[in-house]
Design a protein around this motif. Structure first.
Motif, PDB file in Angstrom:
ATOM      1  N   ILE A 125      -1.235  16.339   1.079  1.00 20.01           N
ATOM      2  CA  ILE A 125      -0.901  15.008   0.564  1.00 20.01           C
ATOM      3  C   ILE A 125       0.603  14.795   0.606  1.00 20.01           C
ATOM      4  N   GLU A 126       1.369  15.766   0.135  1.00 14.77           N
ATOM      5  CA  GLU A 126       2.832  15.635   0.105  1.00 14.77           C
ATOM      6  C   GLU A 126       3.432  15.520   1.506  1.00 14.77           C
ATOM      7  N   ARG A 127       2.808  16.127   2.487  1.00 16.42           N
ATOM      8  CA  ARG A 127       3.308  16.041   3.867  1.00 16.42           C
ATOM      9  C   ARG A 127       2.834  14.779   4.574  1.00 16.42           C
ATOM     10  N   GLY A 128       2.020  13.983   3.890  1.00 18.27           N
ATOM     11  CA  GLY A 128       1.502  12.763   4.493  1.00 18.27           C
ATOM     12  C   GLY A 128       0.357  13.014   5.445  1.00 18.27           C
ATOM     13  N   GLU A 129      -0.254  14.178   5.331  1.00 17.30           N
ATOM     14  CA  GLU A 129      -1.366  14.541   6.208  1.00 17.30           C
ATOM     15  C   GLU A 129      -2.717  14.339   5.530  1.00 17.30           C
ATOM     16  N   GLY A 130      -2.716  14.266   4.212  1.00 13.66           N
ATOM     17  CA  GLY A 130      -3.959  14.102   3.470  1.00 13.66           C
ATOM     18  C   GLY A 130      -4.173  12.646   3.103  1.00 13.66           C
ATOM     19  N   ASN A 131      -5.400  12.311   2.785  1.00 15.51           N
ATOM     20  CA  ASN A 131      -5.741  10.953   2.398  1.00 15.51           C
ATOM     21  C   ASN A 131      -6.390  11.033   1.019  1.00 15.51           C
ATOM     22  N   PRO A 132      -5.569  11.005  -0.047  1.00 17.64           N
ATOM     23  CA  PRO A 132      -6.114  11.190  -1.391  1.00 17.64           C
ATOM     24  C   PRO A 132      -6.965  10.009  -1.840  1.00 17.64           C
ATOM     25  N   THR A 133      -7.980  10.317  -2.614  1.00 16.27           N
ATOM     26  CA  THR A 133      -8.817   9.271  -3.183  1.00 16.27           C
ATOM     27  C   THR A 133      -8.079   8.619  -4.350  1.00 16.27           C
ATOM     28  N   VAL A 134      -8.596   7.497  -4.782  1.00 17.85           N
ATOM     29  CA  VAL A 134      -8.028   6.819  -5.946  1.00 17.85           C
ATOM     30  C   VAL A 134      -8.107   7.732  -7.166  1.00 17.85           C
ATOM     31  N   ALA A 135      -9.185   8.463  -7.293  1.00 21.72           N
ATOM     32  CA  ALA A 135      -9.346   9.384  -8.425  1.00 21.72           C
ATOM     33  C   ALA A 135      -8.265  10.460  -8.417  1.00 21.72           C
ATOM     34  N   ILE A 136      -7.965  11.002  -7.255  1.00 22.06           N
ATOM     35  CA  ILE A 136      -6.923  12.030  -7.152  1.00 22.06           C
ATOM     36  C   ILE A 136      -5.564  11.431  -7.475  1.00 22.06           C
ATOM     37  N   LEU A 137      -5.281  10.242  -6.953  1.00 23.16           N
ATOM     38  CA  LEU A 137      -4.003   9.595  -7.273  1.00 23.16           C
ATOM     39  C   LEU A 137      -3.890   9.355  -8.775  1.00 23.16           C
ATOM     40  N   GLY A 138      -4.997   8.990  -9.404  1.00 24.81           N
ATOM     41  CA  GLY A 138      -4.990   8.790 -10.851  1.00 24.81           C
ATOM     42  C   GLY A 138      -4.687  10.064 -11.607  1.00 24.81           C
ATOM     43  N   LYS A 139      -5.280  11.187 -11.183  1.00 23.19           N
ATOM     44  CA  LYS A 139      -5.014  12.471 -11.828  1.00 23.19           C
ATOM     45  C   LYS A 139      -3.564  12.887 -11.653  1.00 23.19           C
ATOM     46  N   LEU A 140      -3.040  12.726 -10.439  1.00 24.93           N
ATOM     47  CA  LEU A 140      -1.642  13.083 -10.188  1.00 24.93           C
ATOM     48  C   LEU A 140      -0.707  12.218 -11.022  1.00 24.93           C
ATOM     49  N   ALA A 141      -0.995  10.923 -11.109  1.00 22.85           N
ATOM     50  CA  ALA A 141      -0.161  10.013 -11.895  1.00 22.85           C
ATOM     51  C   ALA A 141      -0.173  10.411 -13.368  1.00 22.85           C
ATOM     52  N   GLU A 142      -1.338  10.783 -13.861  1.00 22.13           N
ATOM     53  CA  GLU A 142      -1.449  11.191 -15.258  1.00 22.13           C
ATOM     54  C   GLU A 142      -0.595  12.421 -15.542  1.00 22.13           C
ATOM     55  N   VAL A 143      -0.698  13.417 -14.686  1.00 19.34           N
ATOM     56  CA  VAL A 143       0.074  14.646 -14.877  1.00 19.34           C
ATOM     57  C   VAL A 143       1.571  14.369 -14.754  1.00 19.34           C
ATOM     58  N   LEU A 144       1.945  13.505 -13.808  1.00 20.42           N
ATOM     59  CA  LEU A 144       3.360  13.198 -13.586  1.00 20.42           C
ATOM     60  C   LEU A 144       3.905  12.174 -14.590  1.00 20.42           C
ATOM     61  N   GLY A 145       3.021  11.549 -15.353  1.00 22.21           N
ATOM     62  CA  GLY A 145       3.451  10.595 -16.367  1.00 22.21           C
ATOM     63  C   GLY A 145       3.940   9.274 -15.806  1.00 22.21           C
ATOM     64  N   VAL A 146       3.313   8.826 -14.723  1.00 22.63           N
ATOM     65  CA  VAL A 146       3.702   7.557 -14.094  1.00 22.63           C
ATOM     66  C   VAL A 146       2.463   6.715 -13.848  1.00 22.63           C
TER      67      VAL A 146
END
Length: 69
Positions: A39-60
Motif C-alpha cells: 500500500i505504501e509503495r502504491g502497489e496495493g489497492n486497499p479497501t475502504v475498510a482497511i483505509l478506515g482502520k489505518l486512519a483510526e490508528v493514525l488518528g486522522v
C-alpha cells in the motif's frame, strides 16, 4: 493522477510523523506487514475498510490519505 501512489505516500508520511514502524502500524490495524508495504509503495489497492482502520490508528480522517502535496 496516480491515486494509489498518493494514498501510499500519505500513509507513509503520517506513519513516520507518528514514529511508527511498518510493523507497528500493520499490527495495530490488523494487516500483514507485506500488505502495508505494498500500500505504501502504491502497489496495493486497499479497501475502504482497511483505509478506515489505518486512519483510526493514525488518528486522522481517511480523507487525509487523498491530500495532494
Amino acid at each position: 493522477m496516480e491515486w494509489e501512489k498518493i494514498v501510499g505516500a500519505n500513509i507513509r508520511r503520517l506513519r513516520k510523523e507518528r514514529g511508527l514502524s511498518q510493523e507497528a502500524l500493520a499490527g495495530e490495524a490488523g494487516l500483514a506487514m507485506r500488505h502495508l508495504g505494498r500500500i505504501e509503495r502504491g502497489e496495493g489497492n486497499p479497501t475502504v475498510a482497511i483505509l478506515g482502520k489505518l486512519a483510526e490508528v493514525l488518528g486522522v480522517h481517511p480523507t487525509e490519505f487523498y491530500a495532494v502535496r
